[in-house]
Design a protein around this motif. Structure first.
Motif, PDB file in Angstrom:
ATOM      1  N   SER A   1       0.850  -1.180   0.000  1.00 27.43           N
ATOM      2  CA  SER A   1       0.000   0.000   0.000  1.00 27.43           C
ATOM      3  C   SER A   1       0.896   1.244   0.000  1.00 27.43           C
ATOM      4  N   LEU A   2       0.294   2.396  -0.274  1.00 28.29           N
ATOM      5  CA  LEU A   2       1.077   3.637  -0.276  1.00 28.29           C
ATOM      6  C   LEU A   2       1.695   3.885   1.095  1.00 28.29           C
ATOM      7  N   ASP A   3       0.933   3.648   2.164  1.00 32.59           N
ATOM      8  CA  ASP A   3       1.475   3.834   3.512  1.00 32.59           C
ATOM      9  C   ASP A   3       2.649   2.900   3.767  1.00 32.59           C
ATOM     10  N   ALA A   4       2.523   1.636   3.353  1.00 30.55           N
ATOM     11  CA  ALA A   4       3.592   0.669   3.565  1.00 30.55           C
ATOM     12  C   ALA A   4       4.843   1.048   2.785  1.00 30.55           C
ATOM     13  N   GLY A  37      11.241   5.314   3.788  1.00 32.09           N
ATOM     14  CA  GLY A  37      11.586   6.421   4.664  1.00 32.09           C
ATOM     15  C   GLY A  37      10.988   7.744   4.250  1.00 32.09           C
ATOM     16  N   ILE A  38       9.769   7.720   3.692  1.00 27.69           N
ATOM     17  CA  ILE A  38       9.083   8.934   3.255  1.00 27.69           C
ATOM     18  C   ILE A  38       8.005   9.267   4.275  1.00 27.69           C
ATOM     19  N   SER A  39       8.075  10.434   4.864  1.00 28.27           N
ATOM     20  CA  SER A  39       7.156  10.794   5.936  1.00 28.27           C
ATOM     21  C   SER A  39       5.745  11.036   5.398  1.00 28.27           C
ATOM     22  N   ASN A  40       4.777  10.351   5.998  1.00 30.62           N
ATOM     23  CA  ASN A  40       3.367  10.603   5.696  1.00 30.62           C
ATOM     24  C   ASN A  40       2.603  10.902   6.980  1.00 30.62           C
ATOM     25  N   ALA A  41       3.311  11.464   7.962  1.00 31.37           N
ATOM     26  CA  ALA A  41       2.704  11.748   9.267  1.00 31.37           C
ATOM     27  C   ALA A  41       1.561  12.740   9.154  1.00 31.37           C
ATOM     28  N   HIS A  42       1.588  13.596   8.111  1.00 28.76           N
ATOM     29  CA  HIS A  42       0.557  14.611   7.935  1.00 28.76           C
ATOM     30  C   HIS A  42      -0.659  14.070   7.186  1.00 28.76           C
ATOM     31  N   ARG A  43      -0.677  12.769   6.908  1.00 29.77           N
ATOM     32  CA  ARG A  43      -1.762  12.168   6.129  1.00 29.77           C
ATOM     33  C   ARG A  43      -2.791  11.555   7.072  1.00 29.77           C
ATOM     34  N   THR A  44      -3.762  12.344   7.487  1.00 32.01           N
ATOM     35  CA  THR A  44      -4.813  11.834   8.364  1.00 32.01           C
ATOM     36  C   THR A  44      -6.006  11.347   7.561  1.00 32.01           C
ATOM     37  N   LEU A  45      -6.296  12.006   6.438  1.00 33.93           N
ATOM     38  CA  LEU A  45      -7.314  11.568   5.496  1.00 33.93           C
ATOM     39  C   LEU A  45      -6.656  11.356   4.139  1.00 33.93           C
ATOM     40  N   HIS A  46      -7.279  10.512   3.321  1.00 35.84           N
ATOM     41  CA  HIS A  46      -6.796  10.369   1.951  1.00 35.84           C
ATOM     42  C   HIS A  46      -7.191  11.603   1.162  1.00 35.84           C
ATOM     43  N   GLY A  47      -6.250  12.156   0.446  1.00 32.51           N
ATOM     44  CA  GLY A  47      -6.525  13.267  -0.461  1.00 32.51           C
ATOM     45  C   GLY A  47      -5.755  13.023  -1.737  1.00 32.51           C
ATOM     46  N   ALA A  48      -6.363  13.299  -2.889  1.00 36.20           N
ATOM     47  CA  ALA A  48      -5.728  12.952  -4.155  1.00 36.20           C
ATOM     48  C   ALA A  48      -4.402  13.680  -4.357  1.00 36.20           C
ATOM     49  N   LEU A  49      -4.337  14.968  -3.989  1.00 40.18           N
ATOM     50  CA  LEU A  49      -3.099  15.712  -4.203  1.00 40.18           C
ATOM     51  C   LEU A  49      -1.998  15.217  -3.282  1.00 40.18           C
ATOM     52  N   LEU A  50      -2.297  15.066  -2.004  1.00 39.36           N
ATOM     53  CA  LEU A  50      -1.288  14.585  -1.065  1.00 39.36           C
ATOM     54  C   LEU A  50      -0.825  13.191  -1.450  1.00 39.36           C
ATOM     55  N   ASP A  51      -1.765  12.320  -1.803  1.00 40.20           N
ATOM     56  CA  ASP A  51      -1.382  10.959  -2.179  1.00 40.20           C
ATOM     57  C   ASP A  51      -0.547  10.943  -3.449  1.00 40.20           C
ATOM     58  N   SER A  52      -0.837  11.831  -4.392  1.00 43.16           N
ATOM     59  CA  SER A  52      -0.033  11.918  -5.613  1.00 43.16           C
ATOM     60  C   SER A  52       1.389  12.379  -5.301  1.00 43.16           C
ATOM     61  N   GLU A  53       1.506  13.352  -4.403  1.00 48.03           N
ATOM     62  CA  GLU A  53       2.838  13.840  -4.026  1.00 48.03           C
ATOM     63  C   GLU A  53       3.634  12.746  -3.316  1.00 48.03           C
ATOM     64  N   LEU A  54       2.977  12.008  -2.422  1.00 45.92           N
ATOM     65  CA  LEU A  54       3.655  10.897  -1.735  1.00 45.92           C
ATOM     66  C   LEU A  54       4.052   9.815  -2.728  1.00 45.92           C
ATOM     67  N   LEU A  55       3.142   9.488  -3.649  1.00 43.40           N
ATOM     68  CA  LEU A  55       3.445   8.448  -4.625  1.00 43.40           C
ATOM     69  C   LEU A  55       4.588   8.869  -5.541  1.00 43.40           C
ATOM     70  N   ALA A  56       4.673  10.147  -5.883  1.00 41.99           N
ATOM     71  CA  ALA A  56       5.790  10.619  -6.707  1.00 41.99           C
ATOM     72  C   ALA A  56       7.119  10.375  -5.986  1.00 41.99           C
ATOM     73  N   ASP A  57       7.166  10.673  -4.682  1.00 36.12           N
ATOM     74  CA  ASP A  57       8.389  10.424  -3.908  1.00 36.12           C
ATOM     75  C   ASP A  57       8.693   8.932  -3.842  1.00 36.12           C
ATOM     76  N   VAL A  58       7.645   8.132  -3.631  1.00 37.64           N
ATOM     77  CA  VAL A  58       7.827   6.678  -3.572  1.00 37.64           C
ATOM     78  C   VAL A  58       8.326   6.153  -4.915  1.00 37.64           C
ATOM     79  N   TRP A  59       7.737   6.634  -6.005  1.00 45.33           N
ATOM     80  CA  TRP A  59       8.130   6.158  -7.332  1.00 45.33           C
ATOM     81  C   TRP A  59       9.600   6.484  -7.621  1.00 45.33           C
ATOM     82  N   LEU A  60      10.021   7.674  -7.285  1.00 46.09           N
ATOM     83  CA  LEU A  60      11.427   8.036  -7.496  1.00 46.09           C
ATOM     84  C   LEU A  60      12.346   7.150  -6.661  1.00 46.09           C
TER      85      LEU A  60
END
Length: 236
Positions: free
Chosen positions: A134-137, A143-166
């Motif tokens: 999962s994105l959280d996993a 080592g990508i911080s998602n501490a500010h992710r309390t709800l799913h949001g498309a923009l935040l999740d896209s930004e996190l996924l971009a970091d994960v993908w890189l």
């Protein structure tokens, strides 16, 4: 190739049951660098979200009613993804919803609008078989911080996924010995990942070091009664 990381939030799980996209976000990367040229849209679905979906994204009917309908802004998405590789986590889900929205707007299927669709979930499963992907996993694994992710949001999740993908696709810059994850047998294991030697700094030997090396080879020649292996290799 220009890359777009895309995510959606929806009113439910199945567009065939009339569920709609309520949020759409795209994060642009060019030459593996984030450009800051994002596309972020809230959309009026003309219906309520299922309670389970509302608990995930928190976008109320009242809030969404003040925003445009998909067909009114579809051209923005069409122009934005043109000729790009689009990266989506669990792409089948998002593409199913996008195709339903595009069909309502009289537009072609999403896969015909972009150059390529890449499913980052499938890529993660190939890299980490048998693990949670999962994105959280993945954020935790890389080592990508998602501490500010309390709800799913498309923009935040896209930004996190971009970091994960890189992180997933950059290649390793060191040998990693991972004792935190367990092997299939249940005990601690060691994971050795790809090593990119091009990141190592090359330090040329100094004059004193070269002189010491030559003296060492001369001693080897003397002990061997002839050219040592190193000398023979140099001569070949």
């Amino acid at each position: 190739m220009r890359q777009i990381v895309l995510d959606t939030e929806t009113t439910g799980l199945d567009p065939a049951q009339g569920h709609r996209v309520v949020e759409l976000a795209c994060v642009e990367m060019d030459n593996r660098s984030l450009t800051g040229r994002h596309l972020h849209l809230y959309l009026n679905p003309d219906r309520d979200s299922d309670p389970e979906a509302l608990a995930v994204h928190g976008l109320t009917t009242e809030f969404l009613s003040a925003h445009p309908r998909f067909e009114d802004v579809a051209h923005q998405l069409v122009e934005y993804v043109k000729d790009a590789e689009v990266i989506i986590h669990n792409a089948a889900f998002d593409v199913k919803f996008l195709n339903a929205e595009l069909s309502r707007a009289g537009l072609p299927a999403f896969e015909t609008l972009c150059a390529k669709i890449t499913d980052s979930l499938l890529h993660a499963r190939e890299l980490h078989p048998g693990k949670r992907n999962s994105l959280d996993a993945l954020c935790e694994r890389y080592g990508i911080s998602n501490a500010h992710r309390t709800l799913h949001g498309a923009l935040l999740d896209s930004e996190l996924l971009a970091d994960v993908w890189l992180a997933m696709t950059r290649g390793q810059d060191a040998l990693l010995m991972d004792f935190a994850e367990e092997t299939a047998g249940g005990g601690p294991g060691m994971r050795v990942e790809r090593f990119d030697a091009s990141v190592l700094r090359v330090v040329p030997a100094g004059a004193d070091e070269l002189q010491a090396h030559e003296a060492y080879l001369a001693d080897l020649d003397k002990a061997a009664g002839g050219p040592c292996v190193w000398r023979a290799l140099q001569a070949s």
